[in-house]
Scaffold this active site. Sequence first.
Site, PDB file in Angstrom:
ATOM      1  N   GLY A   1     -13.298 -30.706  52.335  1.00 51.99           N
ATOM      2  CA  GLY A   1     -11.967 -31.281  52.153  1.00 51.99           C
ATOM      3  C   GLY A   1     -11.574 -31.300  50.686  1.00 51.99           C
TER       4      GLY A   1
ATOM      5  N   ARG B   1      -7.423 -30.578  48.497  1.00 51.27           N
ATOM      6  CA  ARG B   1      -6.354 -31.465  48.020  1.00 51.27           C
ATOM      7  C   ARG B   1      -6.834 -32.910  48.017  1.00 51.27           C
ATOM      8  NH1 ARG B   1      -4.644 -29.526  52.581  1.00 51.27           N
ATOM      9  NH2 ARG B   1      -3.145 -28.164  51.580  1.00 51.27           N
TER      10      ARG B   1
ATOM     11  N   ASN C   1     -16.422 -35.204  52.595  1.00 53.72           N
ATOM     12  CA  ASN C   1     -15.161 -35.898  52.316  1.00 53.72           C
ATOM     13  C   ASN C   1     -14.046 -35.590  53.311  1.00 53.72           C
ATOM     14  OD1 ASN C   1     -13.007 -37.083  50.332  1.00 53.72           O
ATOM     15  ND2 ASN C   1     -12.388 -34.939  50.637  1.00 53.72           N
TER      16      ASN C   1
ATOM     17  N   TYR D   1      -9.560 -43.714  63.863  1.00 50.58           N
ATOM     18  CA  TYR D   1      -9.933 -43.615  62.442  1.00 50.58           C
ATOM     19  C   TYR D   1     -10.932 -44.714  62.064  1.00 50.58           C
ATOM     20  CZ  TYR D   1      -9.249 -43.147  57.371  1.00 50.58           C
ATOM     21  OH  TYR D   1      -9.447 -42.971  56.022  1.00 50.58           O
TER      22      TYR D   1
ATOM     23  N   ILE E   1      -5.049 -45.072  48.673  1.00 47.23           N
ATOM     24  CA  ILE E   1      -5.057 -44.099  47.579  1.00 47.23           C
ATOM     25  C   ILE E   1      -3.919 -43.094  47.777  1.00 47.23           C
ATOM     26  CG2 ILE E   1      -6.504 -42.464  46.295  1.00 47.23           C
ATOM     27  CD1 ILE E   1      -7.632 -45.384  46.537  1.00 47.23           C
TER      28      ILE E   1
HETATM   29  N1  LIG Z   1      -5.980 -41.601  50.945  1.00 46.16           N
HETATM   30  C1  LIG Z   1      -6.516 -42.781  51.230  1.00 46.16           C
HETATM   31  O1  LIG Z   1      -5.903 -43.843  51.033  1.00 46.16           O
HETATM   32  C2  LIG Z   1      -7.908 -42.859  51.821  1.00 46.16           C
HETATM   33  C3  LIG Z   1      -8.479 -44.136  51.979  1.00 46.16           C
HETATM   34  C4  LIG Z   1      -9.769 -44.236  52.488  1.00 46.16           C
HETATM   35  C5  LIG Z   1     -10.475 -43.099  52.841  1.00 46.16           C
HETATM   36  N2  LIG Z   1      -9.896 -41.878  52.687  1.00 46.16           N
HETATM   37  C6  LIG Z   1     -10.684 -40.712  53.086  1.00 46.16           C
HETATM   38  O2  LIG Z   1     -10.739 -39.781  52.028  1.00 46.16           O
HETATM   39  C7  LIG Z   1     -10.938 -38.476  52.555  1.00 46.16           C
HETATM   40  C8  LIG Z   1      -9.914 -37.529  51.956  1.00 46.16           C
HETATM   41  O3  LIG Z   1      -8.633 -37.990  52.331  1.00 46.16           O
HETATM   42  P1  LIG Z   1      -7.317 -37.633  51.501  1.00 46.16           P
HETATM   43  O4  LIG Z   1      -6.522 -38.863  51.418  1.00 46.16           O
HETATM   44  O5  LIG Z   1      -7.675 -36.904  50.253  1.00 46.16           O
HETATM   45  O6  LIG Z   1      -6.587 -36.664  52.555  1.00 46.16           O
HETATM   46  P2  LIG Z   1      -5.834 -35.256  52.360  1.00 46.16           P
HETATM   47  O7  LIG Z   1      -5.139 -35.009  53.651  1.00 46.16           O
HETATM   48  O8  LIG Z   1      -5.028 -35.256  51.105  1.00 46.16           O
HETATM   49  O9  LIG Z   1      -7.030 -34.208  52.182  1.00 46.16           O
HETATM   50  C9  LIG Z   1      -7.947 -33.965  53.226  1.00 46.16           C
HETATM   51  C10 LIG Z   1      -8.538 -32.576  53.068  1.00 46.16           C
HETATM   52  O10 LIG Z   1      -9.503 -32.376  54.117  1.00 46.16           O
HETATM   53  C11 LIG Z   1      -9.277 -31.111  54.736  1.00 46.16           C
HETATM   54  N3  LIG Z   1      -9.687 -31.173  56.138  1.00 46.16           N
HETATM   55  C12 LIG Z   1      -9.218 -32.024  57.089  1.00 46.16           C
HETATM   56  N4  LIG Z   1      -9.805 -31.774  58.250  1.00 46.16           N
HETATM   57  C13 LIG Z   1     -10.680 -30.754  58.052  1.00 46.16           C
HETATM   58  C14 LIG Z   1     -11.582 -30.058  58.886  1.00 46.16           C
HETATM   59  N5  LIG Z   1     -11.695 -30.369  60.186  1.00 46.16           N
HETATM   60  N6  LIG Z   1     -12.328 -29.071  58.354  1.00 46.16           N
HETATM   61  C15 LIG Z   1     -12.203 -28.728  57.043  1.00 46.16           C
HETATM   62  N7  LIG Z   1     -11.355 -29.349  56.198  1.00 46.16           N
HETATM   63  C16 LIG Z   1     -10.607 -30.354  56.700  1.00 46.16           C
HETATM   64  C17 LIG Z   1      -7.767 -30.891  54.606  1.00 46.16           C
HETATM   65  O11 LIG Z   1      -7.423 -29.521  54.746  1.00 46.16           O
HETATM   66  C18 LIG Z   1      -7.500 -31.451  53.214  1.00 46.16           C
HETATM   67  O12 LIG Z   1      -7.685 -30.486  52.205  1.00 46.16           O
HETATM   68  C19 LIG Z   1     -10.837 -38.616  54.072  1.00 46.16           C
HETATM   69  O13 LIG Z   1     -12.132 -38.699  54.630  1.00 46.16           O
HETATM   70  C20 LIG Z   1     -10.102 -39.924  54.251  1.00 46.16           C
HETATM   71  O14 LIG Z   1     -10.365 -40.545  55.478  1.00 46.16           O
HETATM   72  C21 LIG Z   1      -8.629 -41.719  52.185  1.00 46.16           C
END
Ligand SMILES: NC(=O)c1ccc[n+]([C@@H]2O[C@H](COP(=O)([O-])OP(=O)(O)OC[C@H]3O[C@@H](n4cnc5c(N)ncnc54)[C@H](O)[C@@H]3O)[C@@H](O)[C@H]2O)c1
Length: 259
Positions: free
Chosen positions: A14, A17, A78, A143, A176
């Site tokens: 992941g 981005r 991630n 989730y 975030i």
């Molecule tokens: N943004 C927040 O507030 C937040 C809070 C807590 C946890 N998280 C966790 O952080 C991590 C990243 O989230 P983010 O906010 O950067 O999201 P995002 O959507 O910006 O990025 C997620 C990335 O993961 C990739 N991805 C998703 N599913 C996939 C799969 N099946 N196989 C390969 N690649 C895959 C997407 O293409 C993308 O590049 C996640 O695990 C999310 O649950 C985010």
Amino acid sequence: MQLDLANKTALVTGGSRGIGLAVVRVLASAGAHVWIIDRDEPEDPQASARFVRGEVSDRASLETAFAQCGPIDIVVANAGIARHAPFTETDDTIWRDVLTTNLTGAFLTVQLAAREMKRRRAGSIVITASTNSYDGEADLTAYNVTKAGLLGLLHTAANELGPFGIRVNAVCPGFIRTRLTADGFANPDIVREYFRQIPLGRGGEPEEIANAVAFLASGMASYITGAALVVDGGQMATKFGTWNESSAQFNIDHWTLKE
Ligand SMILES: NC(=O)c1ccc[n+]([C@@H]2O[C@H](COP(=O)([O-])OP(=O)(O)OC[C@H]3O[C@@H](n4cnc5c(N)ncnc54)[C@H](O)[C@@H]3O)[C@@H](O)[C@H]2O)c1
């Protein structure tokens, strides 16, 4: 002691981005050679990383991607998605999609990493969990279940892999600013009310999670394994929130005390 990852190879799922891309940048700036495994192309083609397309929920796809990367010192599990629906409206598609990406995907990533690291008796793994590992935020049943489940993966992997010199830790981000949360950040009413609950008075930036991931991944955390580091501006520390109009004001995207 400085964060020095020279001669280390890292892999971030992941990483195209959001938080993953920020992790890629921080690890690369500390000297690591970084691989991204993602189902989409990197948002930033200039990111100092090599990209391999891969689907984390598919063992064969992930094995093929790992094979291209070679021996890896640091793996960041991630990749994740969120789907909103009330508990009673959470259908099989939402349940399956979220569980296969967030839970099966992390399980496969950590397992493939561990098999390879065990041979070399060294390695560091960081899992992106969430504050939702601990709470029951409405409309996010699937989730929340996956993020709580990641703590079971964290503890078991840390327990079994410690004897092989492999550390396994997690970060638990709060709210975030990424694509995942773009709708929330774009709504001033949501932001104002949400940030009342955060002692630091604002949302987090991906780099602030990436710094915590890099710390846990590095030798600076050499005696830390099985830990879940909450990075949430203090949100989980409060019960009734922090900010109100009697002593504070809200300016665009953060709360500050009145003079
Ligand atoms: N943004 C927040 O507030 C937040 C809070 C807590 C946890 N998280 C966790 O952080 C991590 C990243 O989230 P983010 O906010 O950067 O999201 P995002 O959507 O910006 O990025 C997620 C990335 O993961 C990739 N991805 C998703 N599913 C996939 C799969 N099946 N196989 C390969 N690649 C895959 C997407 O293409 C993308 O590049 C996640 O695990 C999310 O649950 C985010």
